[in-house]
Design a protein around this motif. Sequence first.
Motif, PDB file in Angstrom:
ATOM      1  N   GLU A 163       0.428  -0.889   0.074  1.00 21.80           N
ATOM      2  CA  GLU A 163       0.142  -0.040   0.445  1.00 21.80           C
ATOM      3  C   GLU A 163       0.589   0.858   0.323  1.00 21.80           C
ATOM      4  OE1 GLU A 163      -3.256   1.851  -0.342  1.00 21.80           O
ATOM      5  OE2 GLU A 163      -3.008  -0.099  -0.530  1.00 21.80           O
ATOM      6  N   ASN A 164       2.125   1.754   0.659  1.00 21.29           N
ATOM      7  CA  ASN A 164       2.660   2.212   0.797  1.00 21.29           C
ATOM      8  C   ASN A 164       3.065   2.564  -0.946  1.00 21.29           C
ATOM      9  OD1 ASN A 164       3.126   2.766   3.482  1.00 21.29           O
ATOM     10  ND2 ASN A 164       5.084   1.701   3.280  1.00 21.29           N
ATOM     11  N   ASN A 165       3.173   2.158  -2.036  1.00 17.61           N
ATOM     12  CA  ASN A 165       3.528   2.399  -3.440  1.00 17.61           C
ATOM     13  C   ASN A 165       3.146   3.759  -4.299  1.00 17.61           C
ATOM     14  OD1 ASN A 165       6.367   0.613  -2.681  1.00 17.61           O
ATOM     15  ND2 ASN A 165       4.655  -0.668  -3.680  1.00 17.61           N
ATOM     16  N   SER A 166       1.353   2.878  -3.048  1.00 16.67           N
ATOM     17  CA  SER A 166       0.538   4.514  -4.004  1.00 16.67           C
ATOM     18  C   SER A 166       0.097   5.779  -2.918  1.00 16.67           C
ATOM     19  CB  SER A 166      -0.937   3.600  -4.611  1.00 16.67           C
ATOM     20  OG  SER A 166      -1.478   2.900  -2.814  1.00 16.67           O
ATOM     21  N   LEU A 167       0.490   5.324  -1.361  1.00 14.36           N
ATOM     22  CA  LEU A 167       0.539   6.617  -1.164  1.00 14.36           C
ATOM     23  C   LEU A 167       1.351   7.719  -0.810  1.00 14.36           C
ATOM     24  CD1 LEU A 167       0.106   4.432   2.630  1.00 14.36           C
ATOM     25  CD2 LEU A 167      -1.729   6.417   1.258  1.00 14.36           C
ATOM     26  N   ALA A 168       0.282   8.374  -0.667  1.00 14.76           N
ATOM     27  CA  ALA A 168       1.715  10.294  -1.136  1.00 14.76           C
ATOM     28  C   ALA A 168       2.663  10.532   0.299  1.00 14.76           C
ATOM     29  CB  ALA A 168       1.026  11.617  -1.023  1.00 14.76           C
ATOM     30  N   HIS A 169       2.219   9.890   1.568  1.00 19.21           N
ATOM     31  CA  HIS A 169       2.834   9.671   3.131  1.00 19.21           C
ATOM     32  C   HIS A 169       3.138   8.682   3.312  1.00 19.21           C
ATOM     33  CE1 HIS A 169       2.590  14.119   2.036  1.00 19.21           C
ATOM     34  NE2 HIS A 169       1.455  13.902   2.271  1.00 19.21           N
ATOM     35  N   PRO A 170       4.218   7.527   2.672  1.00 18.50           N
ATOM     36  CA  PRO A 170       3.667   6.128   3.039  1.00 18.50           C
ATOM     37  C   PRO A 170       3.956   6.126   5.028  1.00 18.50           C
ATOM     38  CG  PRO A 170       5.558   6.761   1.560  1.00 18.50           C
ATOM     39  CD  PRO A 170       4.934   8.130   1.851  1.00 18.50           C
ATOM     40  N   ILE A 171       3.464   4.966   5.265  1.00 20.51           N
ATOM     41  CA  ILE A 171       3.726   4.604   6.376  1.00 20.51           C
ATOM     42  C   ILE A 171       5.084   4.247   7.165  1.00 20.51           C
ATOM     43  CG2 ILE A 171       3.260   3.282   8.218  1.00 20.51           C
ATOM     44  CD1 ILE A 171       0.452   2.843   6.614  1.00 20.51           C
ATOM     45  N   ASP A 172       5.787   4.873   8.247  1.00 19.14           N
ATOM     46  CA  ASP A 172       6.287   4.451   8.478  1.00 19.14           C
ATOM     47  C   ASP A 172       6.691   3.738   9.575  1.00 19.14           C
ATOM     48  OD1 ASP A 172       9.448   4.392   9.504  1.00 19.14           O
ATOM     49  OD2 ASP A 172       9.322   6.134  10.343  1.00 19.14           O
ATOM     50  N   LEU A 173       7.428   1.856   9.404  1.00 18.40           N
ATOM     51  CA  LEU A 173       7.044   1.528  10.688  1.00 18.40           C
ATOM     52  C   LEU A 173       7.796   1.099  11.329  1.00 18.40           C
ATOM     53  CD1 LEU A 173       5.698  -1.631   7.715  1.00 18.40           C
ATOM     54  CD2 LEU A 173       4.344  -0.365   9.481  1.00 18.40           C
ATOM     55  N   ALA A 174       9.244   1.963  11.757  1.00 22.21           N
ATOM     56  CA  ALA A 174       9.891   2.473  12.232  1.00 22.21           C
ATOM     57  C   ALA A 174       9.538   1.960  14.062  1.00 22.21           C
ATOM     58  CB  ALA A 174      10.359   3.893  12.658  1.00 22.21           C
ATOM     59  N   THR A 175       8.246   1.961  14.254  1.00 26.31           N
ATOM     60  CA  THR A 175       7.371   1.789  15.914  1.00 26.31           C
ATOM     61  C   THR A 175       7.395   0.885  15.431  1.00 26.31           C
ATOM     62  OG1 THR A 175       6.029   2.734  15.459  1.00 26.31           O
ATOM     63  CG2 THR A 175       7.952   4.166  16.088  1.00 26.31           C
ATOM     64  N   GLY A 176       7.377  -0.431  14.688  1.00 25.04           N
ATOM     65  CA  GLY A 176       6.893  -1.736  14.763  1.00 25.04           C
ATOM     66  C   GLY A 176       5.677  -1.793  15.097  1.00 25.04           C
ATOM     67  N   GLU A 177       4.829  -2.250  16.142  1.00 29.33           N
ATOM     68  CA  GLU A 177       3.310  -2.848  16.726  1.00 29.33           C
ATOM     69  C   GLU A 177       3.284  -1.661  16.494  1.00 29.33           C
ATOM     70  OE1 GLU A 177       2.714  -6.479  18.387  1.00 29.33           O
ATOM     71  OE2 GLU A 177       4.612  -7.610  18.233  1.00 29.33           O
ATOM     72  N   GLU A 178       3.087  -1.208  17.556  1.00 26.83           N
ATOM     73  CA  GLU A 178       2.656   0.549  17.822  1.00 26.83           C
ATOM     74  C   GLU A 178       2.542   1.380  16.940  1.00 26.83           C
ATOM     75  OE1 GLU A 178       1.787   1.147  20.603  1.00 26.83           O
ATOM     76  OE2 GLU A 178       2.673  -1.269  21.399  1.00 26.83           O
ATOM     77  N   THR A 179       3.144   0.905  15.577  1.00 27.19           N
ATOM     78  CA  THR A 179       2.676   1.676  14.394  1.00 27.19           C
ATOM     79  C   THR A 179       1.293   2.331  14.837  1.00 27.19           C
ATOM     80  OG1 THR A 179       4.443   1.586  13.457  1.00 27.19           O
ATOM     81  CG2 THR A 179       2.536   1.982  11.629  1.00 27.19           C
ATOM     82  N   SER A 180       0.387   3.242  14.256  1.00 30.06           N
ATOM     83  CA  SER A 180      -0.437   4.311  14.548  1.00 30.06           C
ATOM     84  C   SER A 180      -0.858   3.722  12.538  1.00 30.06           C
ATOM     85  CB  SER A 180      -1.090   5.106  14.269  1.00 30.06           C
ATOM     86  OG  SER A 180      -1.025   5.201  15.948  1.00 30.06           O
ATOM     87  N   LEU A 181      -2.768   3.412  12.204  1.00 31.14           N
ATOM     88  CA  LEU A 181      -2.876   2.822  10.795  1.00 31.14           C
ATOM     89  C   LEU A 181      -4.282   3.221  10.679  1.00 31.14           C
ATOM     90  CD1 LEU A 181      -2.467  -1.228  11.089  1.00 31.14           C
ATOM     91  CD2 LEU A 181      -1.011   0.826   9.617  1.00 31.14           C
ATOM     92  N   TYR A 182      -5.156   3.560  11.401  1.00 28.89           N
ATOM     93  CA  TYR A 182      -6.194   3.627  10.855  1.00 28.89           C
ATOM     94  C   TYR A 182      -7.104   4.723  12.599  1.00 28.89           C
ATOM     95  CZ  TYR A 182     -11.402   4.226   9.160  1.00 28.89           C
ATOM     96  OH  TYR A 182     -12.451   4.507   8.556  1.00 28.89           O
ATOM     97  N   GLY A 183      -7.927   5.402  12.894  1.00 23.30           N
ATOM     98  CA  GLY A 183      -8.125   6.554  13.560  1.00 23.30           C
ATOM     99  C   GLY A 183      -7.643   7.874  14.171  1.00 23.30           C
ATOM    100  N   LEU A 184      -7.950   8.345  14.607  1.00 24.11           N
ATOM    101  CA  LEU A 184      -7.329   9.872  14.944  1.00 24.11           C
ATOM    102  C   LEU A 184      -6.171  10.048  14.990  1.00 24.11           C
ATOM    103  CD1 LEU A 184      -9.509  10.902  18.144  1.00 24.11           C
ATOM    104  CD2 LEU A 184      -9.549  11.665  15.971  1.00 24.11           C
TER     105      LEU A 184
END
Length: 101
Positions: free
Chosen positions: A16-37
């Motif tokens: 999905e990161n390939n199509s996002l203007a601002h790719p999700i940074d997975l540096a925080t592992g399981e704590e990475t925010s995905l959806y919501g506020l």
Amino acid sequence: MKSHILKIIYTAIEHENNSLAHPIDLATGEETSLYGLKGYLDSISLVSIVVDVEAMLEKQLGISIILVNDSAMSAANSPFATVGSFANYISKRCAEANHAI
């Protein structure tokens, strides 16, 4: 099992990161925010990741489950809020599916 689920989630996010203007940074592992506020994803990107995860679960683990339902979408604490909550939700749904067999 959870480590394999996490790998599947990370792979779906990378796709999905390939199509996002601002790719999700997975540096925080399981704590990475995905959806919501605090999340990175809009509903379309979330659906794309969930569909990708469902397909990989079936292909790699032989587990056929639907991850989006009314209870997941109306939950007070979204199972899609972070990578970790998503992985825990998938583990729970897999366990429920095994009991149904």
